[in-house]
Design an enzyme around this catalytic site. Structure first.
Site, PDB file in Angstrom:
ATOM      1  N   GLU A 157       0.832  -1.213   0.000  1.00 19.51           N
ATOM      2  CA  GLU A 157       0.000   0.000   0.000  1.00 19.51           C
ATOM      3  C   GLU A 157       0.864   1.259   0.000  1.00 19.51           C
ATOM      4  OE1 GLU A 157      -3.111   0.335  -0.498  1.00 19.51           O
ATOM      5  OE2 GLU A 157      -4.076  -1.557   0.063  1.00 19.51           O
ATOM      6  N   ARG A 161       0.664   3.909  -3.063  1.00 20.65           N
ATOM      7  CA  ARG A 161       0.061   5.208  -2.739  1.00 20.65           C
ATOM      8  C   ARG A 161       1.126   6.289  -2.563  1.00 20.65           C
ATOM      9  NH1 ARG A 161      -5.529   4.350   0.695  1.00 20.65           N
ATOM     10  NH2 ARG A 161      -5.722   2.113   0.431  1.00 20.65           N
ATOM     11  N   ASP A 292      -5.432  -9.562  -8.315  1.00 23.29           N
ATOM     12  CA  ASP A 292      -5.664  -8.573  -9.376  1.00 23.29           C
ATOM     13  C   ASP A 292      -4.438  -7.943 -10.030  1.00 23.29           C
ATOM     14  OD1 ASP A 292      -5.131  -7.182  -7.002  1.00 23.29           O
ATOM     15  OD2 ASP A 292      -6.878  -5.878  -7.102  1.00 23.29           O
ATOM     16  N   GLU A 431     -12.203   1.202  -9.906  1.00 17.76           N
ATOM     17  CA  GLU A 431     -11.830   0.325 -11.032  1.00 17.76           C
ATOM     18  C   GLU A 431     -12.758   0.430 -12.238  1.00 17.76           C
ATOM     19  OE1 GLU A 431      -9.767  -0.717  -7.475  1.00 17.76           O
ATOM     20  OE2 GLU A 431     -11.953  -0.705  -7.793  1.00 17.76           O
ATOM     21  N   THR A 517      -0.863   1.114 -10.198  1.00 18.48           N
ATOM     22  CA  THR A 517      -2.177   0.584  -9.840  1.00 18.48           C
ATOM     23  C   THR A 517      -2.969   1.534  -8.947  1.00 18.48           C
ATOM     24  OG1 THR A 517      -3.327  -1.465  -9.216  1.00 18.48           O
ATOM     25  CG2 THR A 517      -1.530  -0.733  -7.776  1.00 18.48           C
TER      26      THR A 517
END
Length: 527
Positions: A157, A161, A292, A431, A517
């Protein structure tokens, strides 16, 4: 009113059918700057049914695109308004804190105090032309962003981010402040790779450098986490000259390449295996949570490198064969396309909202296919991308709020899909609008802007609060808004919506940029 998009396709389908060259029937006039979203009523599902199989029913002409662009600019104004609404309150009540709570207006530092919302939103501010706010953010980063006190964080994360956010801010503005901070963060995060296999641990202490995997997942390595850091580290290696950032993260893909099954589909947990490559543990294959983005990065690492590293593209293409052979399923009665999970060799008829990114990824795959866009494989990928994205749109359109839940069950034989009792919530995920963005840019079909506008209107009506935008507890219960706003709403959801309606953007997904992503755009390597 002319502000509300969305023709009644069930009646018009007889007029237009599948005829190539039919005239696109859904164009509406530009949206007024004083448009009141509270008057919006979600229009329900089963419209635009001529799109469900991934066909392109209408002629896309230069004139149509020009009309679509004018309409889009009038909508773009309102997405900018949403960002301004949040930022005014973030600045006043939570500036520099990790999250602003949109109902109580509290600021909290639930990410250990590294300005997560601010850092995640920098490139969104830039791309929306909010340059004054961007440079105020830059000053905060320069003077107040420190990583030594943060403690244990999720390596994944924090990479997507915070590291991604700093790198994109640097890439767009060329301001060295961001690169210095990114390098400082990277030096701390990369210590997670000091393991016997070279797979990075899930949790890393930014102060002490100690790392471990998560007890809640039986200390296994998580596929999506180990395979979704390469775009960031490769960029950081290029920008700083510290090549070990790239080699350590790329080593993960070398390992995954060695153990990728013939059908291309990877299991979502990995374990150390002595001196051998790591071994898969567990039996779950998913394009949703925990799986994913490893597939996304097979494609995007290849694009990032200028399409010169065939291993990544081959891994992607092998996985796409497995996806089409096993996981692409159809619903009853309408034959909507979705991606199932596979567990113990059995198909599970559910799809996470997270998996909707595949509409965008498959479209990008088709338009970058080494065999050419006209090839059978690229056409297969593009058709699936469109069909899947229609389903993802239906996941929104078929609820009372016009907003999708965390996942859908696809075993309701009367109505294609149903909202499961344990997944009724919407946490402002991006998404689906991400897929709308890719397909809009790549195909020029105005329909994706139409669907995106419906989604945005629902978000405005049902998620907007006095101080920001909140998650929904239950997408079938208007008014169930919660005091929670993830940084990715600013980083991704609003960015993709803005870009969807921004024909004038500097971003070029085919020639210049690759999005990580977390929707942070980074320049493709040019040499």
């Amino acid at each position: 009113s002319s502000n509300v998009g969305g023709g009644n396709a069930s009646s018009s389908i007889h007029n237009y059918g599948e005829t190539a060259g039919a005239i696109y029937p859904y164009m509406t006039s530009p949206v007024s700057q004083t448009y009141n979203f509270q008057n919006y009523e979600p229009l329900g599902g089963n419209r635009f049914i001529e799109y469900k199989d991934g066909d392109s029913p209408y002629a896309i002409t230069a004139q149509l695109i020009a009309q679509s662009d004018d309409l889009a600019r009038s909508r773009r104004y309102h997405v900018l308004g949403a960002m301004k609404h949040i930022w005014k309150n973030y600045k006043e009540y939570a500036f520099g804190m990790d999250e602003l709570h949109p109902i109580s207006k509290r600021g909290t530092s639930n990410w250990g105090g590294m300005g997560t919302t601010l850092v995640d939103a920098l490139d969104t501010l830039w791309l929306m032309g909010m340059k004054d706010e961007f440079y105020e953010g830059r000053d905060w980063v320069r003077d107040n962003l420190h990583h030594d006190h943060v403690g244990a964080v999720s390596g994944f994360e924090t990479t997507i981010r915070s590291l991604g956010g700093l790198l994109a801010a640097y890439d767009l503005s060329k301001d060295d402040v961001f690169l210095k901070k990114a390098d400082d963060l990277g030096k701390r995060l990369v210590k997670a790779y000091e393991t016997s296999s070279g797979l990075p641990h899930g949790s890393i202490n930014l102060g002490s450098g100690r790392s471990n995997n998560f007890g809640w997942n039986s200390n296994a390595y998580i596929l999506a986490e180990v395979g979704t850091q390469q775009v960031e580290y490769r960029y950081l290696a290029r920008a700083t000259g510290t090549t070990s950032y790239a080699t350590k993260s790329e080593h993960v893909f070398d390992l995954l390449h060695k153990i990728q099954p013939n059908d291309g589909l990877l299991f979502q947990n990995l374990a150390e295996n002595g001196n051998n490559p790591p071994a898969f543990s567990g039996s779950k294959v998913s394009f949703g949570a925990m799986g994913d983005s490893v597939y996304e990065y097979m494609l995007k690492v290849w694009v990032q490198g200028g399409k010169k590293e065939p291993m990544y593209r081959e891994m992607w293409d092998r996985a796409m064969s497995g996806l089409h052979d096993q996981l692409i399923q159809k619903t009853t009665p309408n034959g909507l396309t979705f991606i199932a999970d596979r567990e113990n060799g059995r198909i599970k008829r559910k799809m996470d909202h997270l998996a909707c990114f595949m509409g965008g990824a498959l479209a990008l795959s088709a338009y970058t296919d080494p065999k050419g866009l006209k090839s059978k494989r690229a056409q297969r990928d593009l058709k699936t991308a469109k069909a899947l994205t229609y389903t993802c749109y239906q996941m929104y359109a078929r609820t009372k709020t016009g907003i999708a839940p965390e996942y859908m069950q696809f075993d309701d034989r009367n109505n294609d899909m149903s909202v499961p009792g344990n997944a009724k919530f919407y946490i402002l995920r991006p998404e689906t609008v991400e897929a709308f963005y890719y397909l809009s840019v790549l195909t020029g079909d105005p329909i994706y802007r139409e669907w995106g506008w419906e989604v945005f209107q629902s978000i405005e009506k049902y998620c907007r609060t006095e101080y920001g935008y909140g998650s929904l507890k239950d997408v079938n219960r208007p008014g169930s808004v919660e005091d929670r706003m993830e940084s990715f709403f600013l980083a991704e959801t609003l960015k993709y919506l803005y870009l969807l309606f921004d024909p004038d953007s500097e971003i070029d997904i085919l020639k210049k940029h690759v999005f990580n992503t977390e929707a942070h755009p980074l320049s493709i390597f040019q040499d």
